[in-house]
Design a protein around this motif. Structure first.
Motif, PDB file in Angstrom:
ATOM      1  N   ASN A   1       0.829  -1.210   0.000  1.00 50.47           N
ATOM      2  CA  ASN A   1       0.000   0.000   0.000  1.00 50.47           C
ATOM      3  C   ASN A   1       0.862   1.258   0.000  1.00 50.47           C
ATOM      4  OD1 ASN A   1      -2.411  -1.386  -0.057  1.00 50.47           O
ATOM      5  ND2 ASN A   1      -2.733  -1.304   2.164  1.00 50.47           N
ATOM      6  N   HIS A   2       1.971   1.207   0.756  1.00 50.51           N
ATOM      7  CA  HIS A   2       2.858   2.369   0.821  1.00 50.51           C
ATOM      8  C   HIS A   2       3.385   2.730  -0.556  1.00 50.51           C
ATOM      9  CE1 HIS A   2       5.799   5.154   2.592  1.00 50.51           C
ATOM     10  NE2 HIS A   2       6.674   4.652   1.729  1.00 50.51           N
ATOM     11  N   PHE A   3       3.667   1.697  -1.366  1.00 55.03           N
ATOM     12  CA  PHE A   3       4.207   1.938  -2.710  1.00 55.03           C
ATOM     13  C   PHE A   3       3.127   1.828  -3.798  1.00 55.03           C
ATOM     14  CE2 PHE A   3       7.979   0.675  -0.264  1.00 55.03           C
ATOM     15  CZ  PHE A   3       8.845   1.707  -0.610  1.00 55.03           C
ATOM     16  N   GLU A   4       1.875   1.777  -3.359  1.00 55.76           N
ATOM     17  CA  GLU A   4       0.719   1.743  -4.271  1.00 55.76           C
ATOM     18  C   GLU A   4       0.802   0.577  -5.263  1.00 55.76           C
ATOM     19  OE1 GLU A   4       0.541   5.644  -5.995  1.00 55.76           O
ATOM     20  OE2 GLU A   4      -0.260   6.561  -4.167  1.00 55.76           O
ATOM     21  N   ILE A   5       1.118  -0.586  -4.715  1.00 55.47           N
ATOM     22  CA  ILE A   5       1.184  -1.806  -5.521  1.00 55.47           C
ATOM     23  C   ILE A   5      -0.005  -2.677  -5.177  1.00 55.47           C
ATOM     24  CG2 ILE A   5       2.520  -3.899  -6.022  1.00 55.47           C
ATOM     25  CD1 ILE A   5       5.030  -2.347  -5.179  1.00 55.47           C
ATOM     26  N   LYS A   6      -0.684  -3.172  -6.179  1.00 58.79           N
ATOM     27  CA  LYS A   6      -1.808  -4.078  -5.941  1.00 58.79           C
ATOM     28  C   LYS A   6      -1.496  -5.420  -6.598  1.00 58.79           C
ATOM     29  CE  LYS A   6      -5.320  -0.444  -5.700  1.00 58.79           C
ATOM     30  NZ  LYS A   6      -5.480  -0.576  -4.253  1.00 58.79           N
ATOM     31  N   LYS A   7      -1.308  -6.446  -5.763  1.00 60.93           N
ATOM     32  CA  LYS A   7      -0.980  -7.780  -6.260  1.00 60.93           C
ATOM     33  C   LYS A   7      -1.701  -8.832  -5.415  1.00 60.93           C
ATOM     34  CE  LYS A   7       1.800  -6.845  -9.591  1.00 60.93           C
ATOM     35  NZ  LYS A   7       1.613  -7.330 -10.956  1.00 60.93           N
ATOM     36  N   PRO A   8      -2.143  -9.940  -6.041  1.00 58.73           N
ATOM     37  CA  PRO A   8      -2.682 -11.040  -5.250  1.00 58.73           C
ATOM     38  C   PRO A   8      -1.577 -11.657  -4.395  1.00 58.73           C
ATOM     39  CG  PRO A   8      -2.734 -11.541  -7.619  1.00 58.73           C
ATOM     40  CD  PRO A   8      -2.162 -10.185  -7.466  1.00 58.73           C
ATOM     41  N   MET A   9      -1.957 -12.089  -3.204  1.00 59.18           N
ATOM     42  CA  MET A   9      -0.978 -12.690  -2.297  1.00 59.18           C
ATOM     43  C   MET A   9      -1.449 -14.063  -1.840  1.00 59.18           C
ATOM     44  SD  MET A   9       0.481  -9.654   0.169  1.00 59.18           S
ATOM     45  CE  MET A   9      -1.092  -8.867   0.544  1.00 59.18           C
ATOM     46  N   ILE A  10      -0.471 -14.894  -1.463  1.00 59.14           N
ATOM     47  CA  ILE A  10      -0.741 -16.187  -0.849  1.00 59.14           C
ATOM     48  C   ILE A  10       0.134 -16.278   0.394  1.00 59.14           C
ATOM     49  CG2 ILE A  10       0.990 -17.308  -2.349  1.00 59.14           C
ATOM     50  CD1 ILE A  10      -0.634 -19.892  -2.112  1.00 59.14           C
ATOM     51  N   SER A  11      -0.441 -16.716   1.506  1.00 54.82           N
ATOM     52  CA  SER A  11       0.356 -16.801   2.738  1.00 54.82           C
ATOM     53  C   SER A  11       1.302 -17.989   2.660  1.00 54.82           C
ATOM     54  CB  SER A  11      -0.553 -16.923   3.961  1.00 54.82           C
ATOM     55  OG  SER A  11      -1.234 -18.156   3.960  1.00 54.82           O
ATOM     56  N   TYR A  12       2.513 -17.777   3.172  1.00 58.08           N
ATOM     57  CA  TYR A  12       3.524 -18.830   3.185  1.00 58.08           C
ATOM     58  C   TYR A  12       4.334 -18.663   4.456  1.00 58.08           C
ATOM     59  CZ  TYR A  12       7.462 -21.787   1.879  1.00 58.08           C
ATOM     60  OH  TYR A  12       8.417 -22.781   1.874  1.00 58.08           O
ATOM     61  N   PHE A  13       4.082 -19.539   5.438  1.00 55.74           N
ATOM     62  CA  PHE A  13       4.792 -19.428   6.709  1.00 55.74           C
ATOM     63  C   PHE A  13       5.141 -20.810   7.231  1.00 55.74           C
ATOM     64  CE2 PHE A  13       0.239 -19.153   7.390  1.00 55.74           C
ATOM     65  CZ  PHE A  13      -0.002 -20.069   8.408  1.00 55.74           C
ATOM     66  N   GLU A  14       5.727 -20.863   8.400  1.00 50.36           N
ATOM     67  CA  GLU A  14       6.327 -22.093   8.932  1.00 50.36           C
ATOM     68  C   GLU A  14       5.372 -23.274   8.941  1.00 50.36           C
ATOM     69  OE1 GLU A  14       9.170 -24.608  10.268  1.00 50.36           O
ATOM     70  OE2 GLU A  14       9.464 -22.544   9.612  1.00 50.36           O
ATOM     71  N   HIS A  15       4.111 -23.053   9.292  1.00 47.15           N
ATOM     72  CA  HIS A  15       3.203 -24.183   9.514  1.00 47.15           C
ATOM     73  C   HIS A  15       2.407 -24.603   8.286  1.00 47.15           C
ATOM     74  CE1 HIS A  15       4.276 -24.015  13.706  1.00 47.15           C
ATOM     75  NE2 HIS A  15       3.905 -22.747  13.777  1.00 47.15           N
TER      76      HIS A  15
END
Length: 275
Positions: A45-59
């Motif tokens: 948002n700070h850089f005004e970028i709009k992209k789909p995201m997918i969560s990727y974390f340890e679990h």
């Protein structure tokens, strides 16, 4: 045609540290794999970028890794980011890069801020050779075992630590390493950035009340070269250990302390004591 995985370093505090190349990649990829999508959304948002995201974390990393790789193989480009700093360095991403390597997917790194290197650079300690040890275990037993394995490490050592564990960790480091120089680097690139150059004895005493706050990196000088060990014989090391036993210490602790003082191996001293 298969896509590409971009490993993108992001700011560890100051958003001005996001490189033009990283910005260009985040704007151009098809989707972003993020450790915490809420944190990454603030950056985008700070850089005004709009992209789909997918969560990727340890679990969820193995399951999500397969999904991400499938999408890349279908032709999409993906950028993996963590909440701060370089992915894969004590942060999610290592497993995903391995999966891509196994499947022949091209991986490109977009270098960015790293708390490890930044803390080392301002520590005032030797930088020619170093070892990064990451976070220590929350278990006191495992933590001490880790530190004891490093007692004779001559390279500068770098650790990450959480503020609520800092007091216990400093006390254990003093116990394991003796009184060495330490640089406590806190809040790197943030408003309250500070480098505290002190010793383990002073730090363990001063911050025993839990007053050390913020994101912490501990940089500790390595063990001194073995210049004093020849002043002792193994028999003298055994005598020192016996005196410690006579003072009320256990056989194991006495052997450990004598080993630290003389440079001989604990097991060799222990064998003398049990004869």
């Amino acid at each position: 045609m298969s896509g590409v995985l971009y490993v993108v370093g992001t700011p560890i505090g100051n958003l001005g540290d996001l490189s033009p190349r990283a910005l260009e990649v985040l704007e151009s990829v098809d989707f972003i794999a993020a450790e915490d999508t809420r944190v990454t959304l603030k950056l985008l948002n700070h850089f005004e970028i709009k992209k789909p995201m997918i969560s990727y974390f340890e679990h969820n990393k193995r399951e999500r890794g397969d999904i991400i790789c499938d999408r890349i193989e279908s032709g999409e480009n993906c950028a993996i980011v963590t909440d701060a700093g370089m992915p894969c360095i004590s942060d999610p991403g290592e497993e995903l890069v391995k999966q891509c390597a196994e499947r022949g997917i091209q991986t490109i790194v977009v270098p960015g801020p790293s708390a490890v290197i930044s803390a080392l650079a301002v520590s005032g300690l030797a930088t020619g050779r170093f070892t990064f040890e990451g976070f220590l275990s929350t278990s006191k037993k495992s933590r001490m075992e880790h530190l004891e394995q490093l007692q004779n490490e001559k390279r500068t050592m770098i650790f990450y630590e959480a503020p609520h564990k800092a007091a216990a960790t400093l006390a254990d480091m003093y116990k394991a390493f003796g009184d060495r120089r330490i640089s406590i680097v806190r809040e790197i690139t943030k408003i309250h950035e500070e480098v505290i150059r002190t010793t383990l004895s002073e730090a363990s005493q001063k911050y025993s009340d839990g007053s050390l706050r913020g994101e912490l990196v501990f940089v500790i000088e390595g063990a001194a070269e073995d210049t004093d060990t020849k002043e002792f014989t193994l028999e003298q090391a055994g005598e020192l250990a016996q005196r410690l036993i006579d003072e009320g210490n256990s056989v194991s602790d006495s052997a450990k302390q004598a080993a630290k003082a003389t440079g001989f191996k604990k097991n060799d001293i222990y064998k003398i004591l049990i004869k």
